[in-house]
Design an enzyme around this catalytic site. Structure first.
Site, PDB file in Angstrom:
ATOM      1  N   PRO A  10     -22.319  23.326 -54.856  1.00 30.89           N
ATOM      2  CA  PRO A  10     -21.685  25.021 -54.323  1.00 30.89           C
ATOM      3  C   PRO A  10     -22.257  24.997 -56.024  1.00 30.89           C
ATOM      4  O   PRO A  10     -21.646  24.746 -57.033  1.00 30.89           O
ATOM      5  CB  PRO A  10     -20.346  25.350 -54.229  1.00 30.89           C
ATOM      6  CG  PRO A  10     -19.955  23.667 -54.614  1.00 30.89           C
ATOM      7  CD  PRO A  10     -20.766  22.915 -55.174  1.00 30.89           C
ATOM      8  N   CYS A  94     -13.126  25.699 -60.124  1.00 28.34           N
ATOM      9  CA  CYS A  94     -13.963  26.484 -60.964  1.00 28.34           C
ATOM     10  C   CYS A  94     -12.629  27.484 -62.173  1.00 28.34           C
ATOM     11  O   CYS A  94     -11.471  27.174 -62.064  1.00 28.34           O
ATOM     12  CB  CYS A  94     -13.964  27.925 -60.188  1.00 28.34           C
ATOM     13  SG  CYS A  94     -14.760  28.942 -61.808  1.00 28.34           S
ATOM     14  N   ASN A 196     -19.333  13.628 -58.028  1.00 30.12           N
ATOM     15  CA  ASN A 196     -20.063  15.369 -58.526  1.00 30.12           C
ATOM     16  C   ASN A 196     -19.636  15.101 -60.156  1.00 30.12           C
ATOM     17  O   ASN A 196     -18.361  15.090 -61.128  1.00 30.12           O
ATOM     18  CB  ASN A 196     -19.350  15.640 -58.509  1.00 30.12           C
ATOM     19  CG  ASN A 196     -19.678  17.298 -59.118  1.00 30.12           C
ATOM     20  OD1 ASN A 196     -19.306  18.028 -59.339  1.00 30.12           O
ATOM     21  ND2 ASN A 196     -21.604  17.363 -59.046  1.00 30.12           N
ATOM     22  N   ASP A 198     -22.916  15.471 -63.806  1.00 29.14           N
ATOM     23  CA  ASP A 198     -22.945  14.340 -65.375  1.00 29.14           C
ATOM     24  C   ASP A 198     -24.736  13.782 -64.372  1.00 29.14           C
ATOM     25  O   ASP A 198     -25.526  12.981 -65.258  1.00 29.14           O
ATOM     26  CB  ASP A 198     -22.894  14.094 -66.236  1.00 29.14           C
ATOM     27  CG  ASP A 198     -21.555  14.475 -66.591  1.00 29.14           C
ATOM     28  OD1 ASP A 198     -22.217  15.824 -66.832  1.00 29.14           O
ATOM     29  OD2 ASP A 198     -20.677  13.424 -67.413  1.00 29.14           O
ATOM     30  N   ARG A 221     -26.581  20.766 -61.766  1.00 28.66           N
ATOM     31  CA  ARG A 221     -27.432  21.540 -62.717  1.00 28.66           C
ATOM     32  C   ARG A 221     -28.771  20.772 -62.921  1.00 28.66           C
ATOM     33  O   ARG A 221     -29.704  21.166 -63.216  1.00 28.66           O
ATOM     34  CB  ARG A 221     -26.571  21.437 -64.230  1.00 28.66           C
ATOM     35  CG  ARG A 221     -25.351  21.997 -64.646  1.00 28.66           C
ATOM     36  CD  ARG A 221     -24.446  21.780 -65.664  1.00 28.66           C
ATOM     37  NE  ARG A 221     -24.101  20.779 -65.457  1.00 28.66           N
ATOM     38  CZ  ARG A 221     -23.713  19.892 -66.695  1.00 28.66           C
ATOM     39  NH1 ARG A 221     -23.656  19.924 -67.828  1.00 28.66           N
ATOM     40  NH2 ARG A 221     -23.248  19.158 -66.416  1.00 28.66           N
TER      41      ARG A 221
HETATM   42  C1  LIG Z   1     -24.767  27.852 -62.714  1.00 20.34           C
HETATM   43  C2  LIG Z   1     -23.242  27.370 -62.384  1.00 20.34           C
HETATM   44  C3  LIG Z   1     -22.206  27.504 -61.157  1.00 20.34           C
HETATM   45  C4  LIG Z   1     -21.370  26.945 -61.187  1.00 20.34           C
HETATM   46  N1  LIG Z   1     -20.602  27.472 -59.433  1.00 20.34           N
HETATM   47  C5  LIG Z   1     -19.772  26.521 -58.116  1.00 20.34           C
HETATM   48  C6  LIG Z   1     -18.970  27.456 -57.384  1.00 20.34           C
HETATM   49  O1  LIG Z   1     -19.654  28.322 -57.086  1.00 20.34           O
HETATM   50  N2  LIG Z   1     -18.265  26.841 -57.005  1.00 20.34           N
HETATM   51  C7  LIG Z   1     -17.911  25.274 -57.311  1.00 20.34           C
HETATM   52  O2  LIG Z   1     -17.130  24.549 -56.441  1.00 20.34           O
HETATM   53  N3  LIG Z   1     -18.443  24.953 -58.761  1.00 20.34           N
HETATM   54  C8  LIG Z   1     -19.249  25.518 -58.753  1.00 20.34           C
HETATM   55  N4  LIG Z   1     -19.842  24.875 -60.609  1.00 20.34           N
HETATM   56  C9  LIG Z   1     -19.513  23.617 -61.223  1.00 20.34           C
HETATM   57  C10 LIG Z   1     -20.374  22.588 -59.588  1.00 20.34           C
HETATM   58  O3  LIG Z   1     -20.956  23.185 -58.575  1.00 20.34           O
HETATM   59  C11 LIG Z   1     -21.009  21.422 -60.566  1.00 20.34           C
HETATM   60  O4  LIG Z   1     -19.114  20.602 -60.003  1.00 20.34           O
HETATM   61  C12 LIG Z   1     -21.086  20.756 -61.889  1.00 20.34           C
HETATM   62  O5  LIG Z   1     -21.821  21.739 -62.247  1.00 20.34           O
HETATM   63  C13 LIG Z   1     -20.476  19.575 -62.245  1.00 20.34           C
HETATM   64  O6  LIG Z   1     -21.902  19.224 -61.807  1.00 20.34           O
HETATM   65  P1  LIG Z   1     -23.574  18.760 -62.200  1.00 20.34           P
HETATM   66  O7  LIG Z   1     -23.407  17.525 -63.927  1.00 20.34           O
HETATM   67  O8  LIG Z   1     -24.550  18.013 -61.619  1.00 20.34           O
HETATM   68  O9  LIG Z   1     -23.900  19.997 -62.893  1.00 20.34           O
HETATM   69  C14 LIG Z   1     -20.927  25.817 -60.990  1.00 20.34           C
HETATM   70  C15 LIG Z   1     -21.920  25.021 -61.778  1.00 20.34           C
HETATM   71  C16 LIG Z   1     -22.989  25.827 -62.441  1.00 20.34           C
HETATM   72  C17 LIG Z   1     -23.594  25.321 -63.363  1.00 20.34           C
END
Ligand SMILES: Cc1cc2nc3c(=O)[nH]c(=O)nc-3n(C[C@H](O)[C@H](O)[C@H](O)COP(=O)(O)O)c2cc1C
Length: 336
Positions: A10, A94, A196, A198, A221
């Protein structure tokens, strides 16, 4: 659902229906909406209500809510129930101030009893499977995810997704997957545990799957501007080989689909406007792209945007630009 899941995380202002459509096309097994404020939902705020929009082709899909008040969460769970997604996800991760200061998101990690009450309020108010997405804990001295996972499982959640950072880390440092593995390897845990944080390449996804034994990997991301990541990971896990990197035609086709879905969902004016924030991510790494990008983000007509996209395609085919490779470090992001 496959045996090992590759999920779209999300992401507020990112994982809306148009973006989810291109992720689904490119292999996302399970997707989530942006997080939705429970207070907003029960106030009937337009922004919150709009985030409830889900479509049949997206299934399986989860709707994510957040909040710190039991009654608001229970009422929101009922509202979500009526929309009929495949699951209701609760955000306890969050880290942003506007959420944490209201006692929601990652703030709830400081009070497991409250977390249990909020989750129970949801479980009791919906017939949907309830899942939770959270972090390792509030800070380095309070990494309570093993206890959190056990207690949430005990009251009936059906899966847990864990971002391998604490709240106080925000996005700093590297995600630590060892504690995620500890949750997964806890003999008391029966529910699926998704890791989850990186993941930015098929190699890393496979390595983490094997090393940490989780049930699925959630991608955030790395999917921004690069929805091909899902199929790339799945193909690599199945064959040990890489799919060809997307060429300019594939990139342009995804942009077109994203734009059309955006217009379908929000209408022409708003759809075009909202798409503007995505161009730079899709076009990352192309030499001399600035002028085209400026045209894209100032154009107000679909026909004109399609023309610019055709010019982009012709130009980069002519100069034989190689397929794009994913690089998480070049992504712009702002939240989460
Ligand atoms: C732009 C953005 C918005 C995000 N919004 C949410 C959200 O609405 N709900 C949530 O649980 N995590 C949110 N996250 C966190 C991501 O779901 C995820 O946990 C975090 O980016 C780490 O994963 P990654 O390294 O694959 O990006 C958000 C992350 C980003 C970058």
């Amino acid at each position: 659902m496959p045996e090992f899941h590759v999920l779209l995380a999300p992401m507020e202002d990112v994982s809306d229906p148009p973006f989810r459509a291109v992720c689904k096309d490119n292999g996302a097994d399970l997707m989530y909406t942006e997080f939705i404020s429970s207070e907003g939902l029960i106030r009937d705020a337009i922004k919150s209500r709009q985030k409830l929009d889900i479509f049949d082709y997206e299934k399986p899909i989860g709707i994510q809510i957040f909040g710190g008040d039991e009654e608001a969460m229970a009422m929101s769970a009922k509202i979500v129930d009526a929309v009929n997604p495949d699951l209701l996800d609760i955000n306890f991760g969050c880290p942003v101030k506007k959420v944490v200061s209201k006692g929601a998101g990652a703030a709830v990690l400081k009070d497991i009893d409250l977390m249990v009450r909020l989750t129970k309020a949801c479980v009791n108010s919906t017939s949907l499977p309830v899942t939770v997405k959270t972090r390792l804990g509030w800070d380095n001295n309070n990494k309570n995810i093993v206890e959190v996972a056990e207690r949430l499982q005990d009251i009936g959640i059906k899966a847990i997704a864990i971002h391998g950072r604490t709240r106080s880390q925000l996005y700093k440092g590297e995600a630590d997957w060892r504690l995620i593995a500890e949750v997964k390897n806890n003999p008391r845990m029966q529910i699926p545990v998704f890791g989850n944080g990186d993941i930015d390449s098929p190699e890393k996804a496979l390595e983490y799957k094997e090393r940490y034994g989780i049930d699925g990997i959630m991608i955030g991301r790395a999917a921004i501007g690069y929805p091909w990541v899902f199929n790339e990971i799945k193909y690599y896990m199945q064959t040990g080989k890489h799919l060809a990197a997307p060429g300019i035609e594939q990139r342009v086709n995804v942009i077109k689909k994203h734009l059309l879905r955006s217009i379908e969902w929000k209408g022409e004016t708003l759809g075009i406007l909202e798409m503007r924030r995505h161009y730079s991510n899709y076009l990352k790494g192309l030499p001399n792209i600035k002028e085209y990008r400026t045209k894209l983000v100032t154009s107000k007509s679909v026909d004109e945007i399609f023309e610019i996209l055709r010019d982009i395609q012709d130009f980069y085919i002519a100069i034989k630009i190689p397929g794009r490779k994913l690089n998480i470090n070049e992504l712009a992001y702002s939240c989460g």
